[in-house]
Design an enzyme around this catalytic site. Structure first.
Site, PDB file in Angstrom:
ATOM      1  N   ALA A 212       0.821  -1.214   0.000  1.00 15.83           N
ATOM      2  CA  ALA A 212       0.000   0.000   0.000  1.00 15.83           C
ATOM      3  C   ALA A 212       0.854   1.263   0.000  1.00 15.83           C
ATOM      4  O   ALA A 212       0.442   2.290  -0.555  1.00 15.83           O
ATOM      5  CB  ALA A 212      -0.941  -0.003   1.208  1.00 15.83           C
TER       6      ALA A 212
ATOM      7  N   GLN B 192      -6.499  -0.708   5.419  1.00 14.42           N
ATOM      8  CA  GLN B 192      -7.154  -1.251   6.608  1.00 14.42           C
ATOM      9  C   GLN B 192      -8.605  -1.662   6.340  1.00 14.42           C
ATOM     10  O   GLN B 192      -9.289  -2.130   7.248  1.00 14.42           O
ATOM     11  CB  GLN B 192      -7.115  -0.214   7.737  1.00 14.42           C
ATOM     12  CG  GLN B 192      -5.736   0.076   8.287  1.00 14.42           C
ATOM     13  CD  GLN B 192      -5.194  -1.045   9.160  1.00 14.42           C
ATOM     14  OE1 GLN B 192      -5.929  -1.924   9.603  1.00 14.42           O
ATOM     15  NE2 GLN B 192      -3.898  -1.011   9.417  1.00 14.42           N
TER      16      GLN B 192
ATOM     17  N   SER C 208      -2.986  -3.649   0.533  1.00 14.37           N
ATOM     18  CA  SER C 208      -1.771  -4.386   0.869  1.00 14.37           C
ATOM     19  C   SER C 208      -2.142  -5.783   1.350  1.00 14.37           C
ATOM     20  O   SER C 208      -3.027  -5.953   2.194  1.00 14.37           O
ATOM     21  CB  SER C 208      -0.987  -3.651   1.965  1.00 14.37           C
ATOM     22  OG  SER C 208       0.308  -4.158   2.087  1.00 14.37           O
ATOM     23  N   ALA C 209      -1.460  -6.807   0.843  1.00 16.19           N
ATOM     24  CA  ALA C 209      -1.815  -8.201   1.121  1.00 16.19           C
ATOM     25  C   ALA C 209      -1.666  -8.588   2.583  1.00 16.19           C
ATOM     26  O   ALA C 209      -2.445  -9.383   3.108  1.00 16.19           O
ATOM     27  CB  ALA C 209      -0.963  -9.132   0.254  1.00 16.19           C
TER      28      ALA C 209
ATOM     29  N   CYS D  70       7.435   6.488  18.143  1.00 15.11           N
ATOM     30  CA  CYS D  70       8.815   6.750  18.543  1.00 15.11           C
ATOM     31  C   CYS D  70       9.544   7.577  17.489  1.00 15.11           C
ATOM     32  O   CYS D  70       9.477   7.280  16.296  1.00 15.11           O
ATOM     33  CB  CYS D  70       9.559   5.441  18.757  1.00 15.11           C
ATOM     34  SG  CYS D  70       8.939   4.469  20.138  1.00 15.11           S
TER      35      CYS D  70
END
Length: 394
Positions: free
Chosen positions: A75, A183, A203-204, A328
């Site tokens: 993605a 998502q 995205s797979a 982070c």
């Protein structure tokens, strides 16, 4: 060492065993290992056939034409190809772009790059429920706007945007509309034949396929001008060059077929698990669910817990594999920009945990997770000043 319970399905999913088996059959000499671009012998023909079967399976999941599917490495690349490709190809017609503050970094960083290339970007703020409304899009569009990019489902809080309404505005205004659906695909129904969407990324590894492979849907009837971002060989009709990884494409294809077959039943089961988890937490005070409950993907429960530090809480929950609401950086730990955009204080954003459930989550794991969270929170709250100082903020 006890293996923690995996409750981070929004980050990635394990490859389904059937998918892994099919992929392995494309790796060795006795399998379908050929280059799909090799058109002069049977090894290449078989590989090309496998790739096109997979393209059809992904298209079926999206209710699309196979010719509308362009393979990518995931993605992130699909987002880059869509956003940079459309923006640069249409630069003469306008340099204004629209997105939201709560997009994935793969989208936000792409827009930041384009700002450095002379484009102007409007970043829309979500409402308190975490959604971007169509009216806000309509008000932001100018005669110079060439592209709008809004995600279908937020990766942190799982909130579902009204893509149909936003797409209708874009279509009425004559603006191309891109959707990051990483998502969403495999979790909710995505019908590109009905949705007014011009480009859609997926995205797979978000629906039990392999990492490193994804796709960009480009609606044929939209005739989207798009500039290639990777050159060399002219693969994928010139939009994305590079030797196609047959085993990965077979993987995404089978994962897409399984997601389509299992979608309704699996979604209902996962929703029941998430609700079971939240019900178990009702005895615990001082916590909140972040984002809309009504407009939310089944497997997501992003919660903020007052009176505890998020990083301390995450470390204490070592028996659970979950995600924190902080990102982070090289110098410090910053609160989630998504949660901040929803109006959360730094303290609550820092004390947020994303629990995400999936295909292999069991009721026993959900019960254990809820019990563990309650016990850990009560233990961490034994410091009265910290709890009392934060109690009023929830």
């Amino acid at each position: 060492m006890q293996i923690p319970v995996y409750l981070d399905y929004a980050a990635t999913t394990p490859v389904d065993p059937s998918v892994a088996e099919a992929m392995c059959a494309c790796l060795t000499q006795n399998g379908i290992f050929g280059n799909p671009a090799s058109r002069s012998h049977i090894y290449g023909w078989k590989a090309e056939e496998a790739v096109e079967i997979a393209r059809g399976q992904v298209a079926d999941l999206l209710n699309a034409d196979p010719r509308e599917i362009v393979w990518t490495s995931g993605a992130t690349e699909a987002n880059n190809l869509a956003i940079k490709g459309v923006a640069t190809a249409n630069k003469a017609n306008g340099t204004h772009l629209i997105t939201s503050l709560t997009e994935h970094k793969a989208v936000l960083d792409t827009f930041k790059y384009l700002e450095g290339e002379g484009f102007t970007v409007t970043y829309l703020k979500p409402d308190a429920a975490g959604r971007i409304c169509a009216k806000a899009i309509e008000m932001a569009i100018t005669p110079e706007t060439s592209l709008v990019s809004i995600m279908a489902v937020n990766n942190e809080v799982g909130v579902i945007n009204d893509i149909a309404a936003i797409g209708a505005v874009c279509r009425r205004k004559g603006v191309y509309f891109h959707v990051d659906a990483a998502q969403a695909v495999g979790k909710v129904a995505v019908d590109t034949a009905e949705l007014p969407v011009d480009l859609l990324s997926m995205s797979a590894h978000k629906f039990y396929g392999p990492k490193g492979v994804g796709a960009l849907f480009i609606k044929r009837q939209s005739h989207v001008p798009i500039a290639a971002q990777i050159h060399g060989g002219g693969h994928e009709r010139g939009m994305r060059s590079g030797t196609l990884p047959t085993h990965q494409l077979v993987g995404i294809g089978l994962a897409a077929k399984m997601a389509s077959d299992l979608l309704v039943g699996e979604s209902a089961r996962i929703l029941a698990l998430r609700n079971r988890f939240l019900q178990h937490l009702e005895s615990l005070t001082g916590w909140q669910l972040n984002g809309s409950l009504e407009h939310r993907v089944a497997g997501n429960a992003n919660i903020s817990i007052a009176g505890v530090d998020g990083e301390t809480l995450l470390l204490a929950l070592r028996e659970l594999a979950v995600s924190t609401g902080s990102a982070c950086t090289s110098l410090s730990v910053e609160p989630s920009y998504v949660l901040k955009a929803l109006g959360l204080t730094d303290e609550l954003a820092h004390s947020s945990i994303r629990f995400s459930f999936g295909r292999y989550t069991t009721e026993e794991e959900v019960d254990f997770a809820a019990k563990t969270v309650a016990e850990v929170v009560l233990k961490l709250r034994k410091d009265p000043p910290l709890w009392q100082a934060n109690k009023a903020k929830v």
